[in-house]
Design a protein around this motif. Structure first.
Motif, PDB file in Angstrom:
ATOM      1  N   SER A 218      40.626   6.946  19.035  1.00 23.20           N
ATOM      2  CA  SER A 218      40.232   5.537  19.159  1.00 23.20           C
ATOM      3  C   SER A 218      39.302   5.105  18.033  1.00 23.20           C
ATOM      4  CB  SER A 218      39.550   5.301  20.515  1.00 23.20           C
ATOM      5  OG  SER A 218      38.296   5.974  20.573  1.00 23.20           O
ATOM      6  N   LYS A 219      38.809   6.073  17.283  1.00 21.06           N
ATOM      7  CA  LYS A 219      37.873   5.754  16.202  1.00 21.06           C
ATOM      8  C   LYS A 219      38.509   5.850  14.814  1.00 21.06           C
ATOM      9  CE  LYS A 219      33.776   6.974  18.852  1.00 21.06           C
ATOM     10  NZ  LYS A 219      32.506   7.750  18.914  1.00 21.06           N
ATOM     11  N   ILE A 220      39.826   5.834  14.772  1.00 25.85           N
ATOM     12  CA  ILE A 220      40.547   5.740  13.509  1.00 25.85           C
ATOM     13  C   ILE A 220      41.698   4.769  13.716  1.00 25.85           C
ATOM     14  CG2 ILE A 220      41.877   7.845  14.075  1.00 25.85           C
ATOM     15  CD1 ILE A 220      42.054   8.362  11.052  1.00 25.85           C
ATOM     16  N   ARG A 221      41.756   3.725  12.874  1.00 26.41           N
ATOM     17  CA  ARG A 221      42.678   2.623  13.098  1.00 26.41           C
ATOM     18  C   ARG A 221      43.559   2.410  11.875  1.00 26.41           C
ATOM     19  NH1 ARG A 221      37.756   1.364  14.864  1.00 26.41           N
ATOM     20  NH2 ARG A 221      37.247   0.170  12.978  1.00 26.41           N
ATOM     21  N   LEU A 222      44.849   2.151  12.142  1.00 30.15           N
ATOM     22  CA  LEU A 222      45.829   1.895  11.085  1.00 30.15           C
ATOM     23  C   LEU A 222      46.147   0.409  11.040  1.00 30.15           C
ATOM     24  CD1 LEU A 222      47.837   3.113   8.978  1.00 30.15           C
ATOM     25  CD2 LEU A 222      49.505   3.248  10.842  1.00 30.15           C
ATOM     26  N   SER A 223      46.117  -0.159   9.820  1.00 31.57           N
ATOM     27  CA  SER A 223      46.423  -1.580   9.648  1.00 31.57           C
ATOM     28  C   SER A 223      47.218  -1.771   8.372  1.00 31.57           C
ATOM     29  CB  SER A 223      45.132  -2.408   9.597  1.00 31.57           C
ATOM     30  OG  SER A 223      44.322  -1.997   8.499  1.00 31.57           O
ATOM     31  N   THR A 224      47.728  -2.994   8.176  1.00 33.99           N
ATOM     32  CA  THR A 224      48.543  -3.289   6.994  1.00 33.99           C
ATOM     33  C   THR A 224      47.958  -4.450   6.210  1.00 33.99           C
ATOM     34  OG1 THR A 224      49.980  -4.825   8.218  1.00 33.99           O
ATOM     35  CG2 THR A 224      50.665  -2.517   8.120  1.00 33.99           C
TER      36      THR A 224
ATOM     37  N   THR B  64      46.000  -6.222   9.371  1.00 35.05           N
ATOM     38  CA  THR B  64      46.733  -6.458  10.607  1.00 35.05           C
ATOM     39  C   THR B  64      46.958  -5.136  11.326  1.00 35.05           C
ATOM     40  OG1 THR B  64      47.869  -8.328   9.578  1.00 35.05           O
ATOM     41  CG2 THR B  64      48.842  -7.400  11.587  1.00 35.05           C
ATOM     42  N   PRO B  65      46.518  -5.008  12.580  1.00 30.44           N
ATOM     43  CA  PRO B  65      46.657  -3.721  13.281  1.00 30.44           C
ATOM     44  C   PRO B  65      48.121  -3.321  13.450  1.00 30.44           C
ATOM     45  CG  PRO B  65      45.108  -5.158  14.414  1.00 30.44           C
ATOM     46  CD  PRO B  65      45.790  -6.014  13.389  1.00 30.44           C
ATOM     47  N   VAL B  66      48.379  -2.030  13.290  1.00 34.87           N
ATOM     48  CA  VAL B  66      49.706  -1.459  13.502  1.00 34.87           C
ATOM     49  C   VAL B  66      49.779  -0.939  14.932  1.00 34.87           C
ATOM     50  CG1 VAL B  66      51.319   0.358  12.795  1.00 34.87           C
ATOM     51  CG2 VAL B  66      49.974  -0.859  11.074  1.00 34.87           C
ATOM     52  N   GLN B  67      50.899  -1.198  15.586  1.00 33.24           N
ATOM     53  CA  GLN B  67      51.105  -0.743  16.960  1.00 33.24           C
ATOM     54  C   GLN B  67      52.044   0.477  16.958  1.00 33.24           C
ATOM     55  OE1 GLN B  67      49.313  -2.264  19.305  1.00 33.24           O
ATOM     56  NE2 GLN B  67      48.581  -3.763  17.781  1.00 33.24           N
ATOM     57  N   ASN B  68      52.055   1.185  18.055  1.00 29.65           N
ATOM     58  CA  ASN B  68      53.018   2.274  18.290  1.00 29.65           C
ATOM     59  C   ASN B  68      52.932   3.389  17.241  1.00 29.65           C
ATOM     60  OD1 ASN B  68      54.084   0.843  20.534  1.00 29.65           O
ATOM     61  ND2 ASN B  68      55.362  -0.373  19.129  1.00 29.65           N
ATOM     62  N   TYR B  69      51.790   3.987  17.143  1.00 37.40           N
ATOM     63  CA  TYR B  69      51.646   5.199  16.322  1.00 37.40           C
ATOM     64  C   TYR B  69      50.830   6.217  17.106  1.00 37.40           C
ATOM     65  CZ  TYR B  69      46.915   3.549  15.127  1.00 37.40           C
ATOM     66  OH  TYR B  69      45.613   3.121  15.184  1.00 37.40           O
TER      67      TYR B  69
ATOM     68  N   ALA C  80      56.565   4.622  12.259  1.00 39.58           N
ATOM     69  CA  ALA C  80      57.727   4.148  11.501  1.00 39.58           C
ATOM     70  C   ALA C  80      57.221   3.316  10.326  1.00 39.58           C
ATOM     71  CB  ALA C  80      58.637   3.324  12.403  1.00 39.58           C
ATOM     72  N   TRP C  81      57.281   3.881   9.124  1.00 41.71           N
ATOM     73  CA  TRP C  81      56.752   3.206   7.945  1.00 41.71           C
ATOM     74  C   TRP C  81      57.640   2.031   7.537  1.00 41.71           C
ATOM     75  CZ3 TRP C  81      52.045   4.773   7.139  1.00 41.71           C
ATOM     76  CH2 TRP C  81      51.685   6.108   7.304  1.00 41.71           C
ATOM     77  N   LYS C  82      56.993   0.970   7.026  1.00 46.20           N
ATOM     78  CA  LYS C  82      57.699  -0.126   6.374  1.00 46.20           C
ATOM     79  C   LYS C  82      57.676   0.110   4.870  1.00 46.20           C
ATOM     80  CE  LYS C  82      56.521  -3.603   9.861  1.00 46.20           C
ATOM     81  NZ  LYS C  82      55.863  -4.925  10.090  1.00 46.20           N
ATOM     82  N   GLU C  83      58.782  -0.212   4.210  1.00 41.86           N
ATOM     83  CA  GLU C  83      58.845   0.039   2.771  1.00 41.86           C
ATOM     84  C   GLU C  83      57.912  -0.903   1.994  1.00 41.86           C
ATOM     85  OE1 GLU C  83      61.677  -1.243   0.107  1.00 41.86           O
ATOM     86  OE2 GLU C  83      62.603  -2.765   1.364  1.00 41.86           O
ATOM     87  N   ASN C  84      57.405  -0.379   0.872  1.00 42.48           N
ATOM     88  CA  ASN C  84      56.608  -1.153  -0.088  1.00 42.48           C
ATOM     89  C   ASN C  84      55.530  -1.982   0.606  1.00 42.48           C
ATOM     90  OD1 ASN C  84      55.878  -2.023  -2.658  1.00 42.48           O
ATOM     91  ND2 ASN C  84      57.215  -3.815  -2.570  1.00 42.48           N
TER      92      ASN C  84
END
Length: 470
Positions: free
Chosen positions: A296-302, A307-312, A328-332
């Motif tokens: 919960s103390k490490i967050r992935l965003s884009t 913008t927070p990433v969901q489902n990881y 599931a990575w998004k390209e580029n």
């Protein structure tokens, strides 16, 4: 006439004086050259007793050469078969090599001495390669031969530093406590060749003998064994041995022991120049195993908007030293990992000193090519696994379920291919086990030609599958 004679005499003397005093226009006197460099190894003039002697009873063997010689790493080079309990003393004197036998010779036995590359001349260090001497304590020579090859089971490569040994007993403890009866080395293609053998039964082993004891001490030591004893005869077929070693274990860290002067959590990531592969997980590797981890103390965003990433999810290894990010990575796309300072703590109590951010970008789809490989003679009952290798490192592994392999996205590059025959169907190579179980390692066979994959390209290849029993 008289004056002409005096004129030429004066002219001659003037020339001599100019040469001696180094006057203008004089040539330098150059000493004669030393001739061509000696490139030939020493030549044996005689051996006492002569080579191929019968009824041998001597304790000293003297070899005389045509030039002054010296010995180089004689104990590492010298092989004597059968193996003596006490190694002989070997020394060089001027143009001679003297071998003093310290052990009692067996009756009616053929002995074979191979100096390897131990003998060389003094001046140019020209090596007398594979110098050999044979004698028999009986009335005849044993004349049987036994050949084969040693392959590294995990890679299909060879290691020419291994030795091959013949033991007369099949007890497990023999490879630990006893010297082998016969020993030979591998050539530059991984082949071995025993000569002058009697018609007896032997247990065959190969090992990495770094300490020169010719014994098997550690599971981390490269080792191979024949599944069955070998009867030496005129019709004994060549034998392939598959060498394996267990994984090296990291030394344990004592409680409170610090392996770095930095008082913070130390880690590396799987990023390459800030770029994330679309086909792989993002991973942390910690220098010290973790005691705790709070996802919960490490967050992935884009993007720059964070913008927070969901489902990881995060997945840790059994040693609690690697964390893998499943998403599931998004390209580029630009990504950010925001880590609070106490998101993880290692077993030494170290954390981050402050909140930190890792920013990176994923590859484009056009950075990849598609890959299709068609296999000929692929036996699916042997559980084949296709492996991709770069710079001797395994970079990809795929279980094969048909004679065609296809990946819509594959990272460009030059690859060596190999087939793992996965006996226990776990998708990875497993070493063998000698003591007690006598289990052979799983076998990897190399594909003969490398594969080149181009970006933004439909790559195709036809491969003849290497046989498991080749």
């Amino acid at each position: 006439m008289k004056y002409s004679y005096i004129f030429y005499l004066l002219l001659f003397c003037t020339g001599i004086i100019a040469m001696v005093t180094g006057g203008p226009g004089c040539a330098n006197i150059i000493p004669p050259g030393g001739g061509p460099v000696d490139s030939l190894p020493p030549v044996l003039l005689r051996a006492e007793p002569p080579d191929s002697s019968l009824q041998f009873k001597e304790k000293t063997i003297t070899f005389t050469f045509d030039e002054y010689i010296e010995l180089q790493n004689v104990q590492q080079n010298l092989l004597i078969s059968p193996t003596p309990e006490i190694n002989p003393a070997v020394e060089s004197r001027l143009k001679t090599v003297i071998v003093k036998l310290k052990d009692t010779l067996d009756a009616n036995t053929t002995y074979f001495i191979d100096f390897g590359n131990a003998i060389q001349d003094i001046n140019e260090r020209n090596v007398l390669k594979n110098f050999r001497y044979v004698f028999s304590t009986g009335n005849a020579f044993d004349s049987l031969e036994f050949t084969g090859r040693v392959v590294l089971a995990e890679t299909g490569n060879i290691d020419t530093t291994l030795i091959v040994m013949l033991h007369k007993t099949g007890e497990d403890s023999a490879v630990i406590n006893k010297k082998p009866r016969y020993v030979t080395k591998l050539d530059n293609k991984g082949n071995f060749h025993f000569r002058f053998l009697p018609p007896e039964t032997y247990y065959v082993y190969a090992l990495k003998d770094d300490n020169g004891t010719r014994k098997y001490f550690s599971g981390e030591q490269l080792f191979a064994f024949a599944p069955q004893p070998v009867q030496i005869s005129d019709t004994t077929p060549p034998l392939t041995l598959y060498a394996f070693a267990g994984k090296k274990k990291d030394p344990p860290t004592a409680p409170g022991q610090r392996t770095t002067q930095e008082n913070r959590l130390i880690y590396t990531t799987s990023l390459s120049s800030g770029i994330q592969d679309l086909l792989k997980d993002f991973t942390f590797t910690f220098s010290i195993p973790l005691r705790s981890f709070d996802s919960s103390k490490i967050r992935l965003s884009t993007d720059s908007t964070f913008t927070p990433v969901q489902n990881y999810t995060w997945q840790k290894d059994t040693a609690y030293q690697t964390l893998s990010l499943k998403v599931a990575w998004k390209e580029n796309t630009a990504y950010n990992l925001i880590m609070e300072k106490d998101f993880a703590e290692d077993t030494l109590g170290k954390k981050l000193l402050k909140t930190d951010t890792i920013s990176f970008r994923t590859r484009r789809l056009t950075d990849y090519g598609s890959l299709r490989i068609r296999f000929q003679n692929l036996d699916l009952t042997l559980n084949p696994v296709l492996q991709f290798v770069q710079n001797n490192q395994l970079v990809g592994s795929f279980v094969l379920s048909s004679a065609e392999f296809y990946q819509p996205l594959f990272l460009p590059g030059s690859y060596d291919l190999q087939i793992l025959y996965d006996d226990n169907k776990n998708g990875r190579w497993d070493p063998g086990s000698f003591f007690g179980s006598r289990k052979q390692p799983e076998i990897v066979k190399r594909v003969s030609k490398p594969l080149s994959v181009k970006a933004d390209w439909d790559n195709e290849a036809d491969i003849i599958t290497p046989s498991r029993n080749e």
